[in-house]
Motif scaffolding. Structure first.
Motif, PDB file in Angstrom:
ATOM      1  N   ARG A 122       1.092   9.832  -0.885  1.00  0.00           N
ATOM      2  CA  ARG A 122       0.485  10.950  -1.620  1.00  0.00           C
ATOM      3  C   ARG A 122      -0.467  11.657  -0.651  1.00  0.00           C
ATOM      4  O   ARG A 122      -1.314  11.014  -0.020  1.00  0.00           O
ATOM      5  N   ALA A 159     -10.034   7.547  -7.817  1.00  0.00           N
ATOM      6  CA  ALA A 159      -8.944   7.139  -8.718  1.00  0.00           C
ATOM      7  C   ALA A 159      -7.682   6.785  -7.915  1.00  0.00           C
ATOM      8  O   ALA A 159      -6.588   6.712  -8.475  1.00  0.00           O
ATOM      9  N   TRP A 160      -7.838   6.613  -6.626  1.00  0.00           N
ATOM     10  CA  TRP A 160      -6.661   6.419  -5.755  1.00  0.00           C
ATOM     11  C   TRP A 160      -5.893   5.159  -6.115  1.00  0.00           C
ATOM     12  O   TRP A 160      -6.479   4.092  -6.305  1.00  0.00           O
ATOM     13  N   ASP A 161      -4.586   5.263  -6.187  1.00  0.00           N
ATOM     14  CA  ASP A 161      -3.734   4.106  -6.463  1.00  0.00           C
ATOM     15  C   ASP A 161      -3.289   3.516  -5.117  1.00  0.00           C
ATOM     16  O   ASP A 161      -2.574   4.182  -4.364  1.00  0.00           O
ATOM     17  N   PRO A 162      -3.700   2.285  -4.823  1.00  0.00           N
ATOM     18  CA  PRO A 162      -3.349   1.705  -3.513  1.00  0.00           C
ATOM     19  C   PRO A 162      -1.838   1.659  -3.281  1.00  0.00           C
ATOM     20  O   PRO A 162      -1.383   1.595  -2.132  1.00  0.00           O
ATOM     21  N   ALA A 163      -1.049   1.752  -4.363  1.00  0.00           N
ATOM     22  CA  ALA A 163       0.415   1.764  -4.181  1.00  0.00           C
ATOM     23  C   ALA A 163       0.855   3.025  -3.435  1.00  0.00           C
ATOM     24  O   ALA A 163       1.965   3.090  -2.908  1.00  0.00           O
ATOM     25  N   ASP A 164      -0.006   4.046  -3.404  1.00  0.00           N
ATOM     26  CA  ASP A 164       0.319   5.279  -2.681  1.00  0.00           C
ATOM     27  C   ASP A 164      -0.032   5.180  -1.194  1.00  0.00           C
ATOM     28  O   ASP A 164       0.000   6.177  -0.472  1.00  0.00           O
TER      29      ASP A 164
END
Ligand code: PLP
Length: 380
Positions: free
Chosen positions: A88, A132-137
């Motif tokens: 992302r 709000a970052w999703d580590p999966a990104d």
């Protein structure tokens, strides 16, 4: 007829130092990879250019990768981040297409970061997206330009860098318009990668550079030989790079002169506003050479053509490559949709004097008054 070139943000005229260095390198010839004397001389010219470019942006020469220009330097950063697992990309809505489109076709998701009505990035939105970052990104990647090519508005890069660093991210800075116009210390700014271009600062077209810090992993973009320490294969454009280096050195020397250009720009701006123009981005810190003004009801295309007939060269919107004028995505991002098709960019630089700005103002006011009179006249 006057010939007034106020389109440095499209391409600056070549500086005499750059022309001399490029011509000498062309005449000397040689391949920097050859071990014989002519090859070694070509390499020496190229490494001198690397040191000159590094000095302009406050980077160690060993971290400067030469490219074919600003577009490729931006692409090298973005594609490296995606290859390294970024899924992302947070990209400011006012980036040049070299960043926006490259991000969109990179295979990663793109989140546009809004700017405020003053043309500067909304840091609160950036902070919220990072928290709000999703580590999966993968690792966050943020692209924020140093100064906008249309408005000249300088972005809060150092502030953004603190946020990006706290989130463990990668900050890429497109400094193509800032280099040579304001002082740049890429390390103090907190940029992990930073792109610049030769032709915007008085060097030849077709040369640029990316500097990278320890937290950025660059991938190989072109395959073949081991040039640029294996990062970019292909025999180097030694003449272009020699000119780029000489232009960078001259631009660094002339930075004080570049700063004082804001006086001429501001005088011109006041005169245009008094005549009916609307100024854009003036409440923010701006590049000293850039003026963006709009005249509601006076299409940008017509303004540019009328000024051209009077010998004054300026640009409309961001359409510097296609020659076609489209509504400016930068002004629309600032919430100025009604002005987005009626704004022109006037940009001076190393070859500009106060008379250039005065002649532009006179020609613009004449054109504007004529246009307004035609609009008022009843149809025959
Ligand atoms: N980035 C910005 C902000 C620019 O203004 C430009 C050119 O207009 C570029 C990148 C592309 O640079 P180049 O023409 O060297 O590829």
């Amino acid at each position: 007829m006057n010939s007034v070139y106020l389109d440095h943000n499209a391409t600056a005229p070549i500086r005499p130092e750059a022309l001399a260095a490029a011509t000498a390198a062309l005449a000397a010839g040689g391949n920097p990879s050859s071990v014989h004397a002519v090859g070694r001389a070509a390499r020496a010219r190229m490494e001198q250019a690397r040191a000159q470019v590094a000095a302009l942006i406050g980077a160690p020469a060993s971290t400067v990768v030469f490219t074919s220009g600003g577009t490729e330097a931006n692409a090298l950063a973005i594609e490296s981040a995606v290859a390294g697992g970024c899924r992302r990309l947070l990209v400011s809505a006012i980036e040049h297409d070299a960043v926006l489109v490259t991000a969109k076709v990179s295979g990663a998701e793109v989140d546009l970061l809004p700017v405020r009505s003053d043309g500067r990035l909304d840091l609160e939105v950036l902070a919220a997206r990072l928290s709000a970052w999703d580590p999966a990104d993968g690792r966050p990647f943020v692209a924020l330009m140093l100064a906008n090519n249309e408005t000249g508005v300088i972005q809060p890069v150092a502030e953004a860098a603190v946020l990006v660093r706290e989130a463990g991210g990668w900050l890429h800075v497109d400094a193509v318009q800032g280099a040579g116009r304001i002082a740049i210390d890429s390390r103090a700014l907190g940029a992990d990668t930073l792109a610049i271009s030769s032709h915007k600062l008085g060097g030849p077209g077709g040369a640029g550079a990316l500097t990278f810090g320890p937290r950025a992993n660059l991938v190989r973009r072109l395959h073949g030989g081991g040039q640029e320490r294996g990062r970019r294969a292909g025999t180097e454009n030694v003449a272009g790079l020699a000119g780029f280096g000489a232009a960078a050195e001259a631009a660094l020397r002339d930075l004080d002169g570049a700063a004082s250009q804001s006086e001429w720009r501001d005088t011109a701006e006041s005169a245009l506003v008094a005549a009916g123009a609307v100024t854009i981005g003036a409440q923010s810190p701006r590049l000293p050479n850039t003026l963006c003004v709009a005249a509601p009801g006076f299409p940008a295309e017509l303004q540019v053509m009328t000024l051209d007939l009077a010998g004054i060269m300026v640009s409309a919107g961001s359409a510097c490559s296609s020659g076609k004028v489209k509504a400016s995505h930068v002004l629309m991002a600032m919430g100025l949709d009604d002005l987005a098709g009626a704004a022109i960019r006037v940009s001076g630089g190393w070859s500009t004097g106060p008379d250039d700005w005065k002649l532009m103002v006179e020609a613009w006011i004449t054109a504007y008054d004529r246009h307004a009179a035609r609009r008022r006249a009843p149809a025959a």
